[in-house]
Design a protein around this motif. Sequence first.
Motif, PDB file in Angstrom:
ATOM      1  N   PHE A   1       0.669  -4.870   7.747  1.00 41.69           N
ATOM      2  CA  PHE A   1       0.797  -3.585   8.153  1.00 41.69           C
ATOM      3  C   PHE A   1       0.508  -2.844   6.857  1.00 41.69           C
ATOM      4  O   PHE A   1      -0.390  -1.772   6.925  1.00 41.69           O
ATOM      5  CB  PHE A   1       2.097  -3.138   8.801  1.00 41.69           C
TER       6      PHE A   1
ATOM      7  N   TRP B   1      -8.338   2.230   2.428  1.00 40.92           N
ATOM      8  CA  TRP B   1      -8.479   3.850   2.237  1.00 40.92           C
ATOM      9  C   TRP B   1      -9.630   4.136   3.055  1.00 40.92           C
ATOM     10  O   TRP B   1     -10.383   4.914   2.637  1.00 40.92           O
ATOM     11  CB  TRP B   1      -8.395   4.370   1.100  1.00 40.92           C
ATOM     12  N   ASP B   2      -9.918   3.402   4.359  1.00 43.90           N
ATOM     13  CA  ASP B   2     -11.049   4.108   5.164  1.00 43.90           C
ATOM     14  C   ASP B   2     -10.649   4.500   6.347  1.00 43.90           C
ATOM     15  O   ASP B   2      -9.237   4.610   6.380  1.00 43.90           O
ATOM     16  CB  ASP B   2     -12.074   2.862   5.277  1.00 43.90           C
ATOM     17  N   GLN B   3     -11.549   5.043   7.419  1.00 42.44           N
ATOM     18  CA  GLN B   3     -10.947   5.818   8.538  1.00 42.44           C
ATOM     19  C   GLN B   3      -9.920   4.838   9.325  1.00 42.44           C
ATOM     20  O   GLN B   3      -9.224   5.211   9.895  1.00 42.44           O
ATOM     21  CB  GLN B   3     -12.207   6.240   9.413  1.00 42.44           C
ATOM     22  N   LEU B   4     -10.364   3.583   9.210  1.00 43.47           N
ATOM     23  CA  LEU B   4      -9.743   2.514  10.161  1.00 43.47           C
ATOM     24  C   LEU B   4      -7.998   2.542   9.589  1.00 43.47           C
ATOM     25  O   LEU B   4      -7.135   2.552  10.416  1.00 43.47           O
ATOM     26  CB  LEU B   4     -10.013   0.966  10.062  1.00 43.47           C
TER      27      LEU B   4
ATOM     28  N   TYR C   1      -3.050  -2.804   5.477  1.00 44.75           N
ATOM     29  CA  TYR C   1      -3.935  -2.403   6.408  1.00 44.75           C
ATOM     30  C   TYR C   1      -4.355  -1.058   5.585  1.00 44.75           C
ATOM     31  O   TYR C   1      -5.538  -0.519   5.893  1.00 44.75           O
ATOM     32  CB  TYR C   1      -3.288  -2.032   7.904  1.00 44.75           C
TER      33      TYR C   1
ATOM     34  N   VAL D   1      -0.860   6.364  13.204  1.00 50.48           N
ATOM     35  CA  VAL D   1      -0.295   5.989  14.414  1.00 50.48           C
ATOM     36  C   VAL D   1       1.117   4.987  14.204  1.00 50.48           C
ATOM     37  O   VAL D   1       2.154   5.195  15.001  1.00 50.48           O
ATOM     38  CB  VAL D   1      -1.393   5.060  15.270  1.00 50.48           C
ATOM     39  N   GLY D   2       0.910   4.147  13.649  1.00 48.13           N
ATOM     40  CA  GLY D   2       2.016   3.213  13.252  1.00 48.13           C
ATOM     41  C   GLY D   2       3.270   3.720  12.893  1.00 48.13           C
ATOM     42  O   GLY D   2       4.406   3.699  13.266  1.00 48.13           O
TER      43      GLY D   2
ATOM     44  N   ILE E   1      -6.323   4.590   7.640  1.00 42.17           N
ATOM     45  CA  ILE E   1      -5.486   5.786   7.401  1.00 42.17           C
ATOM     46  C   ILE E   1      -4.742   6.049   8.904  1.00 42.17           C
ATOM     47  O   ILE E   1      -3.665   6.635   8.829  1.00 42.17           O
ATOM     48  CB  ILE E   1      -6.203   7.075   6.636  1.00 42.17           C
ATOM     49  N   TRP E   2      -5.831   6.173   9.982  1.00 44.27           N
ATOM     50  CA  TRP E   2      -5.371   6.590  11.142  1.00 44.27           C
ATOM     51  C   TRP E   2      -4.600   5.261  11.772  1.00 44.27           C
ATOM     52  O   TRP E   2      -3.809   5.668  12.512  1.00 44.27           O
ATOM     53  CB  TRP E   2      -6.383   6.816  12.078  1.00 44.27           C
ATOM     54  N   ALA E   3      -4.791   3.960  11.583  1.00 50.31           N
ATOM     55  CA  ALA E   3      -3.954   2.944  12.074  1.00 50.31           C
ATOM     56  C   ALA E   3      -2.546   3.284  11.462  1.00 50.31           C
ATOM     57  O   ALA E   3      -1.404   3.155  12.244  1.00 50.31           O
ATOM     58  CB  ALA E   3      -4.539   1.630  11.707  1.00 50.31           C
TER      59      ALA E   3
END
Lengths: 243, 180
Positions: A161, A168-171, A164, A178-179, A173-175
Amino acid sequence: MKVIRGAVDEMWSIMGQMTSAVFRHGLPLTDKIAARTALTNFVLHIHPVRVRRSWIRMSYTLCLGGLSFFLFIVLTVTGLYLMFYYVPSINHAYQDMRDLQFVVTFGGLIRNMHRWAAHAMVITVWLHMARVFLTGSYKKPREFNWGVGTLLLLITLLLSFTGYLLPWDQLSIWAVTVGTNMAKYAPIAGPYTRYLMLGGHAVGDATLLRFYVMHVVGLPLVGFLLMVVHFWRVRKDGFSGGL
Amino acid sequence: MATEAADRIAARQRVEARRRQLEAPTTVRDDSEDEMIVSFPEFIFKEFIAAVAMTVFLVVVSIFLQAPLLGQANPGVTPNPSKAPWYFLGLQELLSRFPPLMAGVAFPTFVIVLMILVPFLDRNPSRRPSERKVAIILFALYMAIVVALVIIGTFFRGHEFIWDWGWVLGNPQNCGGAAC
């Protein structure tokens, strides 16, 4: 001619001495030599000298524990390579990832290996737990080691985690948004826990540094110590073996 | 030179003899599975083969499968849906169905504590699968639920995390936030 012959013989003997200084025993031609090799070799001493054939049957262990540890080593080595090129700051991180993918020699391959090995490790650790449950290997006297294993599963998830976020891409930062939002819901401690993880109220520069430090130092260190205890206990409690 | 070759042949014969000796069915015990063997090299060789196989697998996969890298992080643009990493999608799925305190905190804590306590809760001393049907059924159920939740979260949750058949219908729009 004789001088050259003498020098060559001397060189052979020095090389022979070097070899026997590193490998103290020859080929394991007898059980005695094999046992002594396992006992006195640093890399091998983690293994018992003798094992029952049923303990190491591939259909019993499926190699899952060993593969999990091996993946941890692969991740450490590939991770070191990535660290040479990666700066954990929001101004550099993403560009460093692009460089790793397109500029650095073998950068793309090493990053891919790191990524897929991480996914594979989550799966092998999970399946290792399933195997240990299904063979009832957590029963006395291995109750404690099952608990250590549970913590190692948690460490594996946390390592994955924290890693992840690093590209530092859109995947990422948003994951991670949410986490970490899940932590918010804990009574009383929730918002503080989230603030502690993020180093602020949103995923930002401080978060990236925190996740990086935990990913490359904090969690691997805790994981390593737990692994030492885990393996030591496997030896002390004995292999669970066939049913 | 000649003696060296002879030595090498003798050594190879010894190795061959040892291999035959190891492979010969043991007469000391009736169950060869129960036989004690020296872990070096048999056990260590197995581990080595497993490690090499895993390395080859990883390298081949890494040559053909690119790790995802989307556009640079932008706090101003929220992808919809936003998904957690796949191993947390089961939790996210629960969060979309139950109150957050229950799904996000109480439930995972309960599962972790329960896991650690399993050896003390399972009072059955037997390790035979045929004698621990209840434990195995409960565990299989738990695994099936986790796998089902992860699959649902990964493939069947689209815009606004609403149920989406897009992946089945060949339109993977719902993979916005997940690594798929």
